[in-house]
Design a protein around this motif. Sequence first.
Motif, PDB file in Angstrom:
ATOM      1  N   MET A   1       0.789  -1.503  -0.395  1.00  0.00           N
ATOM      2  CA  MET A   1       0.085  -0.148  -0.179  1.00  0.00           C
ATOM      3  C   MET A   1       0.618   1.317   0.418  1.00  0.00           C
ATOM      4  O   MET A   1       1.810   1.033   0.489  1.00  0.00           O
ATOM      5  CB  MET A   1      -1.086  -0.189   1.391  1.00  0.00           C
ATOM      6  CG  MET A   1      -1.931   1.033   1.395  1.00  0.00           C
ATOM      7  SD  MET A   1      -3.193   0.730   0.200  1.00  0.00           S
ATOM      8  CE  MET A   1      -4.219   1.926   0.508  1.00  0.00           C
ATOM      9  N   PRO A   2       0.806   2.255  -1.030  1.00  0.00           N
ATOM     10  CA  PRO A   2      -0.285   2.637  -1.665  1.00  0.00           C
ATOM     11  C   PRO A   2      -0.083   1.800  -3.161  1.00  0.00           C
ATOM     12  O   PRO A   2       0.814   0.651  -3.514  1.00  0.00           O
ATOM     13  CB  PRO A   2       0.444   4.094  -2.054  1.00  0.00           C
ATOM     14  CG  PRO A   2       1.415   4.280  -1.802  1.00  0.00           C
ATOM     15  CD  PRO A   2       1.649   2.665  -0.888  1.00  0.00           C
ATOM     16  N   LEU A   3      -0.662   1.145  -3.961  1.00  0.00           N
ATOM     17  CA  LEU A   3      -1.107   0.488  -4.356  1.00  0.00           C
ATOM     18  C   LEU A   3      -1.079   1.199  -6.324  1.00  0.00           C
ATOM     19  O   LEU A   3      -1.905   1.677  -5.908  1.00  0.00           O
ATOM     20  CB  LEU A   3      -1.559  -0.634  -5.093  1.00  0.00           C
ATOM     21  CG  LEU A   3      -2.228  -1.727  -6.423  1.00  0.00           C
ATOM     22  CD1 LEU A   3      -0.631  -1.926  -6.582  1.00  0.00           C
ATOM     23  CD2 LEU A   3      -3.142  -2.657  -6.430  1.00  0.00           C
ATOM     24  N   TYR A   4      -0.941   1.764  -6.854  1.00  0.00           N
ATOM     25  CA  TYR A   4      -0.977   2.441  -8.599  1.00  0.00           C
ATOM     26  C   TYR A   4      -0.213   1.418  -9.547  1.00  0.00           C
ATOM     27  O   TYR A   4       0.209   0.708  -9.609  1.00  0.00           O
ATOM     28  CB  TYR A   4       0.901   2.851  -8.711  1.00  0.00           C
ATOM     29  CG  TYR A   4       0.323   5.011  -7.337  1.00  0.00           C
ATOM     30  CD1 TYR A   4      -0.259   5.218  -7.663  1.00  0.00           C
ATOM     31  CD2 TYR A   4       1.436   4.603  -6.341  1.00  0.00           C
ATOM     32  CE1 TYR A   4      -0.247   6.449  -6.537  1.00  0.00           C
ATOM     33  CE2 TYR A   4       1.180   5.524  -5.436  1.00  0.00           C
ATOM     34  CZ  TYR A   4       0.500   6.744  -5.487  1.00  0.00           C
ATOM     35  OH  TYR A   4       0.386   7.752  -4.256  1.00  0.00           O
ATOM     36  N   THR A   5      -1.958   1.616 -10.166  1.00  0.00           N
ATOM     37  CA  THR A   5      -1.716   0.543 -11.582  1.00  0.00           C
ATOM     38  C   THR A   5      -1.667   2.199 -12.927  1.00  0.00           C
ATOM     39  O   THR A   5      -2.516   2.980 -12.851  1.00  0.00           O
ATOM     40  CB  THR A   5      -2.951   0.282 -11.824  1.00  0.00           C
ATOM     41  OG1 THR A   5      -3.333  -0.685 -10.668  1.00  0.00           O
ATOM     42  CG2 THR A   5      -3.120  -0.537 -12.801  1.00  0.00           C
ATOM     43  N   ILE A  57      -2.951   6.514 -14.640  1.00  0.00           N
ATOM     44  CA  ILE A  57      -2.285   6.398 -13.206  1.00  0.00           C
ATOM     45  C   ILE A  57      -3.945   6.114 -11.946  1.00  0.00           C
ATOM     46  O   ILE A  57      -4.618   7.273 -11.967  1.00  0.00           O
ATOM     47  CB  ILE A  57      -1.543   7.094 -12.867  1.00  0.00           C
ATOM     48  CG1 ILE A  57      -0.653   7.170 -14.027  1.00  0.00           C
ATOM     49  CG2 ILE A  57      -0.130   6.523 -11.656  1.00  0.00           C
ATOM     50  CD1 ILE A  57       0.711   8.240 -13.421  1.00  0.00           C
ATOM     51  N   LEU A  58      -4.091   5.820 -11.675  1.00  0.00           N
ATOM     52  CA  LEU A  58      -5.113   4.602 -10.884  1.00  0.00           C
ATOM     53  C   LEU A  58      -3.966   4.512  -9.304  1.00  0.00           C
ATOM     54  O   LEU A  58      -3.408   3.598  -9.198  1.00  0.00           O
ATOM     55  CB  LEU A  58      -6.010   3.631 -10.994  1.00  0.00           C
ATOM     56  CG  LEU A  58      -6.933   3.058  -9.477  1.00  0.00           C
ATOM     57  CD1 LEU A  58      -8.097   4.267  -9.119  1.00  0.00           C
ATOM     58  CD2 LEU A  58      -8.145   1.616 -10.685  1.00  0.00           C
ATOM     59  N   GLY A  59      -4.213   4.985  -7.935  1.00  0.00           N
ATOM     60  CA  GLY A  59      -3.967   4.959  -7.004  1.00  0.00           C
ATOM     61  C   GLY A  59      -4.794   4.934  -6.238  1.00  0.00           C
ATOM     62  O   GLY A  59      -5.688   5.884  -5.788  1.00  0.00           O
ATOM     63  N   SER A  60      -4.664   3.375  -5.305  1.00  0.00           N
ATOM     64  CA  SER A  60      -5.027   3.380  -4.322  1.00  0.00           C
ATOM     65  C   SER A  60      -4.147   3.315  -3.432  1.00  0.00           C
ATOM     66  O   SER A  60      -3.063   3.217  -2.178  1.00  0.00           O
ATOM     67  CB  SER A  60      -5.460   1.373  -4.126  1.00  0.00           C
ATOM     68  OG  SER A  60      -6.115   1.075  -4.978  1.00  0.00           O
ATOM     69  N   ILE A  61      -4.811   4.952  -2.116  1.00  0.00           N
ATOM     70  CA  ILE A  61      -4.144   4.869  -1.356  1.00  0.00           C
ATOM     71  C   ILE A  61      -4.529   5.071  -0.262  1.00  0.00           C
ATOM     72  O   ILE A  61      -5.974   4.816   0.466  1.00  0.00           O
ATOM     73  CB  ILE A  61      -3.228   6.734  -1.615  1.00  0.00           C
ATOM     74  CG1 ILE A  61      -4.890   7.616  -1.386  1.00  0.00           C
ATOM     75  CG2 ILE A  61      -2.659   6.868  -2.583  1.00  0.00           C
ATOM     76  CD1 ILE A  61      -4.469   9.013  -1.647  1.00  0.00           C
ATOM     77  N   ASP A  95      -6.462   9.589 -11.136  1.00  0.00           N
ATOM     78  CA  ASP A  95      -7.320   9.147 -10.465  1.00  0.00           C
ATOM     79  C   ASP A  95      -7.225   8.055  -8.959  1.00  0.00           C
ATOM     80  O   ASP A  95      -6.211   7.479  -8.833  1.00  0.00           O
ATOM     81  CB  ASP A  95      -8.868   7.848 -10.413  1.00  0.00           C
ATOM     82  CG  ASP A  95      -9.295   8.537 -12.316  1.00  0.00           C
ATOM     83  OD1 ASP A  95      -9.863   9.686 -11.664  1.00  0.00           O
ATOM     84  OD2 ASP A  95      -8.871   8.415 -13.090  1.00  0.00           O
ATOM     85  N   LEU A  96      -7.259   8.749  -7.833  1.00  0.00           N
ATOM     86  CA  LEU A  96      -7.018   8.392  -6.407  1.00  0.00           C
ATOM     87  C   LEU A  96      -7.918   8.280  -5.590  1.00  0.00           C
ATOM     88  O   LEU A  96      -8.734   8.582  -5.575  1.00  0.00           O
ATOM     89  CB  LEU A  96      -5.873   9.222  -6.281  1.00  0.00           C
ATOM     90  CG  LEU A  96      -4.958  10.425  -6.868  1.00  0.00           C
ATOM     91  CD1 LEU A  96      -4.552  11.149  -5.245  1.00  0.00           C
ATOM     92  CD2 LEU A  96      -3.740   8.769  -6.535  1.00  0.00           C
ATOM     93  N   VAL A  97      -8.086   6.550  -4.959  1.00  0.00           N
ATOM     94  CA  VAL A  97      -8.902   6.200  -4.881  1.00  0.00           C
ATOM     95  C   VAL A  97      -8.598   5.872  -2.894  1.00  0.00           C
ATOM     96  O   VAL A  97      -7.323   5.289  -2.850  1.00  0.00           O
ATOM     97  CB  VAL A  97      -9.539   5.230  -4.905  1.00  0.00           C
ATOM     98  CG1 VAL A  97     -10.415   4.884  -3.659  1.00  0.00           C
ATOM     99  CG2 VAL A  97      -9.670   5.326  -6.132  1.00  0.00           C
ATOM    100  N   ASP A  98      -9.352   6.816  -1.958  1.00  0.00           N
ATOM    101  CA  ASP A  98      -8.892   6.635  -0.961  1.00  0.00           C
ATOM    102  C   ASP A  98      -9.853   5.189  -0.542  1.00  0.00           C
ATOM    103  O   ASP A  98     -10.110   4.351  -0.152  1.00  0.00           O
ATOM    104  CB  ASP A  98     -10.074   6.821   0.413  1.00  0.00           C
ATOM    105  CG  ASP A  98      -9.295   8.910   0.359  1.00  0.00           C
ATOM    106  OD1 ASP A  98      -7.677   8.826  -0.124  1.00  0.00           O
ATOM    107  OD2 ASP A  98      -9.928   9.750   0.190  1.00  0.00           O
TER     108      ASP A  98
END
Length: 126
Positions: A1-5, A57-61, A95-98
């Motif tokens: 974590m975080p995971l960036y695609t 870029i999709l980031g799960s943070i 896009d960043l996702v919490d």
Amino acid sequence: MPLYTISTKRPLLDSDQQALVSAITEAHCSITGAPAQFVQVVFSRGVRLRSRNIVHILGSIRSGRSDKIKSELASAFVNSASQILCCPRSRCSVDLVDVPASWVIEGGAVMPEPGQEQEWLARQPG
């Protein structure tokens, strides 16, 4: 974590992939203060992107990051992708996702809340 695609229509050169991993890791760590070992980056190619985008870029943070930090991250990622891939900023999207820290397990332990990384790392075996 975080995971960036990082998603692209076409495959990227290995050197571009490595440059993007380094840029994303550096930006995430310098902006959030999180350790580099937390950052994960994966690539997805052959993806139908919206509009005329070259990269997405999709980031799960972890939840708890301020809007200012999220804006700084997105800007840094767009700048880096644009430079590395030699394309206009307008063709890069982020896009960043919490994600709540309690939803993520790293090395067999639930992730710490932002700002509690050092104490968490000190409690980890090995």
